[in-house]
Write an enzyme that holds these catalytic residues in place. Sequence first.
Site, PDB file in Angstrom:
ATOM      1  N   HIS A  12       0.827  -1.218   0.000  1.00 37.11           N
ATOM      2  CA  HIS A  12       0.000   0.000   0.000  1.00 37.11           C
ATOM      3  C   HIS A  12       0.856   1.262   0.000  1.00 37.11           C
ATOM      4  O   HIS A  12       0.459   2.285   0.569  1.00 37.11           O
ATOM      5  CB  HIS A  12      -0.954  -0.020   1.200  1.00 37.11           C
ATOM      6  CG  HIS A  12      -0.237  -0.129   2.519  1.00 37.11           C
ATOM      7  ND1 HIS A  12      -0.666  -0.944   3.530  1.00 37.11           N
ATOM      8  CD2 HIS A  12       0.894   0.469   2.984  1.00 37.11           C
ATOM      9  CE1 HIS A  12       0.168  -0.830   4.569  1.00 37.11           C
ATOM     10  NE2 HIS A  12       1.127   0.023   4.250  1.00 37.11           N
ATOM     11  N   HIS A  59      -1.551   4.363   9.872  1.00 36.02           N
ATOM     12  CA  HIS A  59      -0.191   4.904   9.956  1.00 36.02           C
ATOM     13  C   HIS A  59      -0.158   6.249  10.681  1.00 36.02           C
ATOM     14  O   HIS A  59       0.628   7.124  10.335  1.00 36.02           O
ATOM     15  CB  HIS A  59       0.406   5.078   8.563  1.00 36.02           C
ATOM     16  CG  HIS A  59       0.557   3.823   7.761  1.00 36.02           C
ATOM     17  ND1 HIS A  59      -0.504   3.181   7.160  1.00 36.02           N
ATOM     18  CD2 HIS A  59       1.659   3.092   7.451  1.00 36.02           C
ATOM     19  CE1 HIS A  59      -0.054   2.111   6.504  1.00 36.02           C
ATOM     20  NE2 HIS A  59       1.251   2.035   6.663  1.00 36.02           N
ATOM     21  N   GLU A 240       4.146  -5.599   8.639  1.00 32.89           N
ATOM     22  CA  GLU A 240       2.793  -5.529   8.058  1.00 32.89           C
ATOM     23  C   GLU A 240       2.331  -6.881   7.498  1.00 32.89           C
ATOM     24  O   GLU A 240       1.140  -7.061   7.223  1.00 32.89           O
ATOM     25  CB  GLU A 240       2.746  -4.468   6.953  1.00 32.89           C
ATOM     26  CG  GLU A 240       2.859  -3.053   7.499  1.00 32.89           C
ATOM     27  CD  GLU A 240       3.008  -1.976   6.428  1.00 32.89           C
ATOM     28  OE1 GLU A 240       2.862  -0.800   6.766  1.00 32.89           O
ATOM     29  OE2 GLU A 240       3.282  -2.302   5.252  1.00 32.89           O
TER      30      GLU A 240
END
Length: 280
Positions: A12, A59, A240
């Site tokens: 991403h 984030h 992640e």
Amino acid sequence: MARIVGGLTTSHIPAIGNAIAKGSHDEPYWKSFFGGYPPVREWLEDVQPDIAVMIYNDHGLNFFLDKQPTFAVGAAPEYYNQDEGWGLPTIAPFKGAPELSWHIIEALVADEFDLVTCQEMNVDHGFAIPMQLFWPDYAERDLRTVPVMINTVQHPLPSPKRCYNLGRSLGRAIEAYPEDLKVVIIGTGGLSHQLDGERAGFINKEFDEMCMEKIVNEPEYFLDMSIHELVRQAGAQGAEFINWLAMRGALNGNVKSLHTNYNIPISNTAAGLMCLENAA
Ligand code: DHB
Ligand code: FE
């Protein structure tokens, strides 16, 4: 009954959002990366899922370091995109599925996953970029979403096993939902990358290739790996990968890998794409 049709993974990286905004898809730097997505979009056109469950990490937009839940689930009618500081254009909101969200929340809490429940939730690039990659026209579609947020930024992070088990509980909850819905589960982030510190720029191709192989039909391989070992192998932000493991946990025992793509580096990250079809 609701049915999980498959699982998708994608990185991403924020730079993807700017490349989409500028239409850089065919530039040499981006061609091989964006070239991976059309076969997955074709599969999605065939399958026509009603719901995308997005397992992602925030984030610093909706949760900052001062308040960081381990797991959070959205239960809002709409989720608004915002840029947490990358200079990305803000894109259209994402439709929610609050009834399904509350069903999932009830089931996860009953399985002893103590969540933060979010009736308002802003979503950053970790959520928005996968949506844009898989459904460039998502704003015109009926596709609804359920955000499942896992902390990958502020230690202590949940272990690979805990995330896989969260996914198993999530999968059982979805398959017990009485409405006839087709659901696709997305795990975003990874693969190996480290954005800061002495190992900034770290990429581990061998480990990534092993992850893409074993996640298909040997996900148990990761269950005894500590989160610190994962960080050692994949880099600080490569943690992640726990979002991928949660996605995999939600699928049945056997899955078929329909499509993969891997590009290094995109920005600072090993970009991994997978499309896994769930066994009936
Ligand atoms: C990058 C990758 C990420 O996963 C992220 O959240 C931010 C930046 C990068 O490679 O630039
Ligand atoms: Fe990230």
